[in-house]
Design an enzyme around this catalytic site. Structure first.
Site, short mmCIF file in Angstrom:
data_model
loop_
_atom_site.label_atom_id
_atom_site.label_comp_id
_atom_site.label_asym_id
_atom_site.label_seq_id
_atom_site.Cartn_x
_atom_site.Cartn_y
_atom_site.Cartn_z
N GLY A 141 44.28 -39.67 -12.93
CA GLY A 141 45.16 -40.38 -11.99
C GLY A 141 46.51 -39.72 -11.85
CG LEU A 160 51.48 -35.41 -8.39
CD1 LEU A 160 52.38 -34.19 -8.49
CD2 LEU A 160 51.86 -36.26 -7.17
CB SER A 179 49.53 -38.85 -14.69
OG SER A 179 48.56 -39.86 -14.53
CG HIS A 180 51.63 -33.38 -17.62
ND1 HIS A 180 52.67 -33.23 -18.51
CD2 HIS A 180 51.58 -32.25 -16.89
CE1 HIS A 180 53.19 -32.03 -18.33
NE2 HIS A 180 52.56 -31.44 -17.36
CB SER A 181 51.88 -35.45 -12.02
OG SER A 181 50.67 -34.78 -11.87
CG HIS A 202 58.66 -22.75 -18.63
ND1 HIS A 202 60.01 -22.55 -18.85
CD2 HIS A 202 58.55 -23.20 -17.35
CE1 HIS A 202 60.67 -22.85 -17.74
NE2 HIS A 202 59.81 -23.25 -16.81
NE ARG A 208 64.75 -19.51 -16.70
CZ ARG A 208 63.51 -19.20 -16.33
NH1 ARG A 208 63.25 -18.00 -15.86
NH2 ARG A 208 62.54 -20.08 -16.41
CD GLU A 217 48.24 -27.70 -15.88
OE1 GLU A 217 49.06 -28.55 -15.50
OE2 GLU A 217 48.35 -27.07 -16.94
CB VAL A 272 53.92 -30.41 -8.13
CG1 VAL A 272 54.12 -30.89 -9.55
CG2 VAL A 272 55.11 -29.64 -7.64
#
Ligand SMILES: Cc1cc2nc3c(=O)[nH]c(=O)nc-3n(C[C@H](O)[C@H](O)[C@H](O)COP(=O)(O)OP(=O)(O)OC[C@H]3O[C@@H](n4cnc5c(N)ncnc54)[C@H](O)[C@@H]3O)c2cc1C
Length: 662
Positions: A13, A15, A42-44, A257, A273, A394, A411
């Site tokens: 559930g 994005l 959710s992680h989004s 990252h 940055r 992802e 995203v």
């Protein structure tokens, strides 16, 4: 046995999952979404910096279009991406972002007139055009030629997910929260849904569907330190792998990252940055221009992460009891900018480090962040080998990121692929092919198998502790399958993970034997699955004897197009195998719009493919001819690599931009 029938089961559930569900409902079909957590959690929701779409509204985005976005994405991928898919993506990203604005995402906007910005450590004034006033603006991000990353302060994922979830509610999408898919139901090469476990009651439920979509996000948590939410454990990839039929693609392609805070690994966005923040070493020296004079801090993520690691290896890291780190300096941006555009970063610094980033430097180090690999699909999002199984976001290897994803492209991928895949699935549902033909007895068999596995875990005595195995797996991945890789470490990682896999068959659930809400039981079955996923990563990395994008082999520093211009395909056809089966899918140069070339970072170490020159000549000849004949950029593109016919009709239209006469 509880059985729930639906047209489409969507596992996830975030994005991607919600965008698929919304599209399916709009086309008049039923959709049920399963999620471990309420969708808004959710992680989004953690995405900070922004979403790429070539709108070209702001001054620094002028001249941007699909061609530039495409070229950045392919170079970023180190030529590992599927170029047709990347084209489909860049064409639809402007449509997806406008749709989200319509659904309520409060994108930051262009303000006419002068505003100050920091570029290359200097304060500059940028003047925005009158006619751009009020349009969606963008910031700079790594590896992009133009300012293309659209944002809502640094809470982009949060606002996108909340708008998406509200839209799903408006479309009456049914969401079953705290239900975890633990296996896929399939027969004769066709997927028919999933067996899910209710995380509260422990009950097993069979969801039987004409089409099933896995949108479960990435697998970052197989590493000990990751910017990912703790639920990003790769269970979606694991259940696909466990069918023995579906395949995974490029699992070894793992992104680190550059700027997660030390020690906890929470992200500070690339927007830091992008907006002008600098990387400094123990002496306060800005080192990136020495390594990457052109893009400096805004080289592609894989490149910056490697340069930081190299610099720390030279003794230039700041010593701390959590190991060496470097500094991210955003003080240069000023308090007002930070409190407006980087406020999540400010809160993270205050709450997890006890510092004020408008005054203090932030301790950072490269950390596991993104999974480019996932369930291998066709451009329609359907598995190449298991009919009726789809994947996007992802969780999937669709494959527009190849071996390195650009910041802001993820995203964007979730909503674009969700939008497209929902159309392809709806077409499938409208056809006779989607007719359900599985006997209830066979559905029962899948539920029974899962019940027996859970019973075995709960009744086991003198077995292994899943927490111990999982911690060992995380450390192996972090120490031996990290930013820089080499054959010896990777071989050890594979051997050790293989051993852990064997031991994981003997897991005992300590602490609680409850069948209902029981974190120890959940950890037990997830650990078994995560170790398999970890093996696909480590084994794929061991076999790939070259360096491409985020996969960097110290013993094979060249990008070897002559031998490795191919995708890694992993499967687990026999559950008694102790390591996965690996095969390869060739990437065809003769169909590329952008033939393989130099990415522009460091020295060019490419071993070229014999067909590269041939394709370059063909591409140049087509361009010259059409340009002489007055062909526009769309005609040139279409001659080089047609893709428009693959898109659903409603998304084929040209994107409009200020000042571009289309
Ligand atoms: C800190 C951070 C910042 C980021 N910032 C950006 C950014 O600025 N721009 C950008 O482009 N990208 C960014 N990314 C990447 C981006 O956020 C993710 O790639 C993207 O949001 C993934 O979305 P998704 O829908 O595919 O998966 P997710 O949002 O991870 O959703 C997965 C869903 O699957 C469910 N689920 C998982 N397993 C199961 C199961 N077995 N059964 C049932 N449900 C299950 C979960 O409950 C969840 O609902 C960032 C990533 C991190 C870690």
């Amino acid at each position: 046995m509880k059985v729930i029938y639906t047209d489409v089961l969507i596992i996830g559930g975030g994005l991607a999952g919600l965008r698929v569900a919304t599209g399916i409902k709009e086309r008049g079909h039923d959709a049920v979404v399963l999620s471990l957590v309420p969708p808004k959690r959710s992680h989004s929701a953690a995405a900070q910096g922004g979403m790429q779409a070539s709108l070209a509204n702001c001054k620094m985005g002028e001249g941007d279009n699909e061609d530039v976005h495409f070229s950045d994405t392919i170079k970023g991928s180190d030529w590992g991406a599927d170029q047709e898919v990347a084209r489909m993506f860049v064409h639809c990203a402007p449509k997806a972002i406008r749709e989200l604005a319509h659904w309520g995402v409060p994108w930051s906007r262009v303000h006419r007139g002068d505003h100050a910005a920091i570029i290359n450590a200097e304060k500059v004034t940028i003047t925005e055009k009158d006619e751009a006033h009020g349009l969606i603006t963008a910031r700079d991000f790594g590896g992009t030629k133009k300012w293309r990353t659209c944002y809502t302060s640094d809470g982009t994922g949060h606002s996108m997910l909340f708008a998406m979830d509200n839209k799903a509610k408006q479309e009456k999408v049914e969401v079953h929260e705290r239900l975890e898919a633990i296996s896929l139901i399939h027969e004769n090469g066709r997927c028919y849904g999933a067996v899910a476990r209710n995380l509260m009651s422990g009950e097993l439920v069979a969801y039987v569907s004409k089409a099933t979509t896995v949108a479960t996000g990435g697998y970052g948590r197989i590493y000990s330190v990751s910017t990912n939410a703790i639920i990003c454990q790769g269970i979606g990839q694991a259940i696909a792998l466990e069918t023995g039929v579906a395949t995974l693609g490029n699992m070894e392609a793992i992104q680190f990252h550059p700027t997660a805070i030390v020690p906890v690994g929470i992200l500070t966005t690339e927007g830091c940055r992008g907006d002008g923040g600098l990387l400094l070493d123990k002496d306060g020296y800005r080192f990136m221009p020495d390594y990457e004079p052109d893009k400096k801090e805004l080289a592609s993520r894989d490149v910056v992460s490697r340069r930081m690691t190299e610099h720390m290896r030279k003794g230039k890291g700041v010593k701390s009891r959590y190991g060496d780190h470097l500094w991210l300096d955003i003080t240069i941006l000023g308090r007002e900018h930070i409190e407006k555009n980087l406020r999540e970063v400010k809160e993270i610094c205050e709450n997890f480090l006890g510092i004020d980033p408008a005054v203090d430097w932030i301790p950072v180090r490269p950390t596991q962040h993104y999974s480019m690999g996932g369930i291998r699909t066709k451009y329609t999002g359907e598995s190449q080998t298991l009919k009726g199984l789809y994947s996007c976001g992802e969780a999937a290897c669709w494959d527009m990121h190849g071996f390195n994803r650009l910041g802001g492209n993820s995203v964007s991928e979730t909503v674009v692929s969700g939008m497209l895949v929902s159309e392809y699935i709806s077409d499938y549902l409208d056809s006779d092919e989607s007719h359900l033909s599985i006997h209830t007895a066979n559905v029962e068999k899948f539920v029974r198998i899962e019940q027996e596995k859970l019973d075995a875990l709960l009744s086991k005595e003198n077995g292994e502790d899943a927490y111990v195995l999982r911690r060992a797996m995380e450390e192996i991945m972090m120490n031996k399958v990290g930013i820089f890789r080499n054959g010896d470490d990777l071989q050890k990682a594979v051997d050790e993970l293989e051993e852990l896999h064997k031991r994981s068959k003997n897991i005992e659930v300590f602490r609680s034997k409850s069948r209902a809400a029981n974190p120890a039981l959940v950890n037990a079955y997830r650990t078994q699955k995560m170790i398999k996923v970890a093996l696909t990563v480590a084994y794929g990395a061991l076999l790939r004897t070259e360096s491409r994008g985020a996969h960097s082999r110290e013993d094979y520093p060249e990008r070897d197009d002559a031998n490795w211009l191919k995708r890694t395909i992993t499967s687990w056809p026999d559950e008694n195998q102790s390591i996965p089966t690996v095969s390869y899918e060739e990437i065809d140069i003769s169909k590329m719009e952008l033939p393989p070339g130099f990415r522009g970072y460091g020295k060019d170490l490419t071993k070229h493919h014999p067909d590269t020159k041939k394709r370059e000549d063909v591409v140049n000849a087509i361009k010259e001819k059409l340009e002489e004949e007055g062909g526009d950029r769309f005609e040139v593109q279409n001659c080089l690599m047609p893709y428009i016919d693959k898109l659903p009709k409603k998304y084929r239209g040209t994107n409009e931009r200020l000042g571009e006469n289309v």
